[in-house]
Motif scaffolding. Structure first.
Motif, short mmCIF file in Angstrom:
data_model
loop_
_atom_site.label_atom_id
_atom_site.label_comp_id
_atom_site.label_asym_id
_atom_site.label_seq_id
_atom_site.Cartn_x
_atom_site.Cartn_y
_atom_site.Cartn_z
N ALA A 208 -12.04 -69.70 8.52
CA ALA A 208 -12.51 -69.48 9.90
C ALA A 208 -12.61 -70.77 10.71
O ALA A 208 -12.06 -70.85 11.81
CB ALA A 208 -13.84 -68.73 9.89
N LYS A 234 -17.18 -60.15 9.94
CA LYS A 234 -17.25 -60.07 11.40
C LYS A 234 -18.25 -61.09 11.94
O LYS A 234 -17.96 -61.83 12.90
CB LYS A 234 -17.65 -58.66 11.84
CG LYS A 234 -17.63 -58.43 13.35
CD LYS A 234 -17.89 -56.96 13.66
CE LYS A 234 -17.66 -56.65 15.13
NZ LYS A 234 -18.65 -57.28 16.01
N LEU A 237 -16.82 -64.68 11.63
CA LEU A 237 -15.81 -65.01 12.63
C LEU A 237 -16.43 -65.21 14.01
O LEU A 237 -16.05 -66.13 14.74
CB LEU A 237 -14.74 -63.91 12.68
CG LEU A 237 -13.90 -63.75 11.41
CD1 LEU A 237 -12.89 -62.62 11.58
CD2 LEU A 237 -13.20 -65.05 11.05
N GLU A 238 -17.38 -64.38 14.34
CA GLU A 238 -18.06 -64.55 15.63
C GLU A 238 -18.81 -65.88 15.65
O GLU A 238 -18.81 -66.58 16.68
CB GLU A 238 -19.01 -63.37 15.87
CG GLU A 238 -18.27 -62.06 16.16
CD GLU A 238 -19.18 -60.86 16.20
OE1 GLU A 238 -18.77 -59.83 16.75
OE2 GLU A 238 -20.31 -60.94 15.66
N PHE A 242 -14.88 -66.95 17.46
CA PHE A 242 -13.83 -65.97 17.75
C PHE A 242 -14.38 -64.81 18.60
O PHE A 242 -15.54 -64.42 18.47
CB PHE A 242 -13.23 -65.42 16.46
CG PHE A 242 -12.31 -66.38 15.77
CD1 PHE A 242 -10.96 -66.43 16.10
CD2 PHE A 242 -12.79 -67.26 14.82
CE1 PHE A 242 -10.11 -67.33 15.48
CE2 PHE A 242 -11.95 -68.16 14.19
CZ PHE A 242 -10.60 -68.20 14.53
N VAL A 245 -13.46 -59.55 17.78
CA VAL A 245 -13.40 -59.39 16.33
C VAL A 245 -13.38 -57.91 15.98
O VAL A 245 -14.25 -57.14 16.41
CB VAL A 245 -14.58 -60.09 15.64
CG1 VAL A 245 -14.48 -59.90 14.13
CG2 VAL A 245 -14.61 -61.57 16.00
N ALA A 258 -9.48 -57.76 8.98
CA ALA A 258 -10.22 -58.29 10.12
C ALA A 258 -9.20 -58.97 11.04
O ALA A 258 -8.27 -59.64 10.59
CB ALA A 258 -11.26 -59.31 9.68
N ALA A 260 -9.04 -61.13 14.95
CA ALA A 260 -9.86 -61.77 15.98
C ALA A 260 -8.99 -62.65 16.86
O ALA A 260 -7.90 -63.07 16.47
CB ALA A 260 -10.96 -62.61 15.32
#
Length: 262
Positions: A208, A234, A237-238, A242, A245, A258, A260
């Motif tokens: 990531a 999720k 990644l956030e 990102f 997502v 996943a 994104a």
């Protein structure tokens, strides 16, 4: 062995040992097999009974319409991963996209994308020299240009800019191993499958931030994931910056991918 599985094995053996397609199989039912056939079939059956995957016995696997060389140094490509490739192709219709496949194994993702995307520039990395040798052979056989790099996903190289980064990293927890089929856990490379139970997202934690640094603005990240950890991926990644997502199910209804955008 279930009848459907047996029929699939017979079809694959006919295709890859005798070069027969389904029409040939029907037309040649009363024909004599080549002289080498009985011993070859007996060898295949013996190895199947020991649990060895058919793809390793034959030395090849079908993926995204193409035949890929596989050895015990690489994972056998899965139909679910074909869905990941299709997702990337469907969502990225531009030209000259720069793509990185992290943990390429046999090269099936990288090579399939190099064939399908318009004039894509594709890089691929793996920590295993043996896997990279297989991937390079597949790229040559399928007549595509992919740049391969020996690099650990936990310390990824090369440092470059990309429009798409994709990875199918190890994500099976060790505690899940005993529930797996023997032909997977006893024959496929463990370093490409398993992660410790106390750090199941270890590869995603490396991918990531690397992707956030290496993707162009608006670039996309695609991951295959353990269905148990969709919500955790999720959030990861956030937290890495990102947007958009998405956690996506495969055709069997399992949380599998996943996606994104940076």
């Amino acid at each position: 062995m279930e009848p459907r599985e047996a029929q699939a094995i017979i079809r694959i053996v006919c295709e890859d040992v005798f070069n027969y397609d389904q029409v040939d199989v029907s037309l040649r039912q009363d024909s004599e097999l080549p002289e080498f056939a009985p011993q070859r079939i007996a060898d295949i059956i013996s190895r199947l009974r020991q649990g060895e995957p058919l793809q390793y016995i034959l030395g090849c696997a079908r993926f995204h319409g193409h035949k890929f060389k596989v050895t015990p140094s690489v994972l056998i490509p899965r139909p679910e991963t074909e869905q990941l490739v299709d997702l990337i192709i469907d969502e990225n219709t531009g030209s000259d996209l720069r793509v990185l496949d992290m943990g390429t194994g046999s090269g099936c993702i990288a090579i399939s994308l190099a064939r399908a995307l318009k004039f894509a520039q594709v890089d691929a990395l793996d920590v295993s020299r043996d896997a990279l040798a297989v991937a390079r052979e597949n790229a040559v056989a399928l007549k595509v240009k992919v740049r391969f790099f020996e690099s650990d996903m936990l310390l990824p190289q090369p440092a470059a800019r990309y429009d798409i980064i994709v990875s199918n990293p190890p994500y099976v927890c060790w505690s899940e191993r005993e529930a797996m089929e023997r032909n997977v856990k006893d024959y496929e490379p463990g370093q490409a499958l398993f992660v410790p139970d106390n750090d199941p997202l270890m590869f995603y934690k490396a991918i990531a931030p690397y992707a956030a640094k290496s993707l162009e603005r608006g670039g996309r990240l695609y991951l295959e994931i353990n269905q148990r950890f969709g919500a955790e991926v999720k959030r990861l990644l956030e937290g890495a910056g990102f947007d958009e997502v998405r956690i996506i199910e495969d055709s069997f209804g399992n949380t599998r991918f996943a996606a994104a955008r940076l």
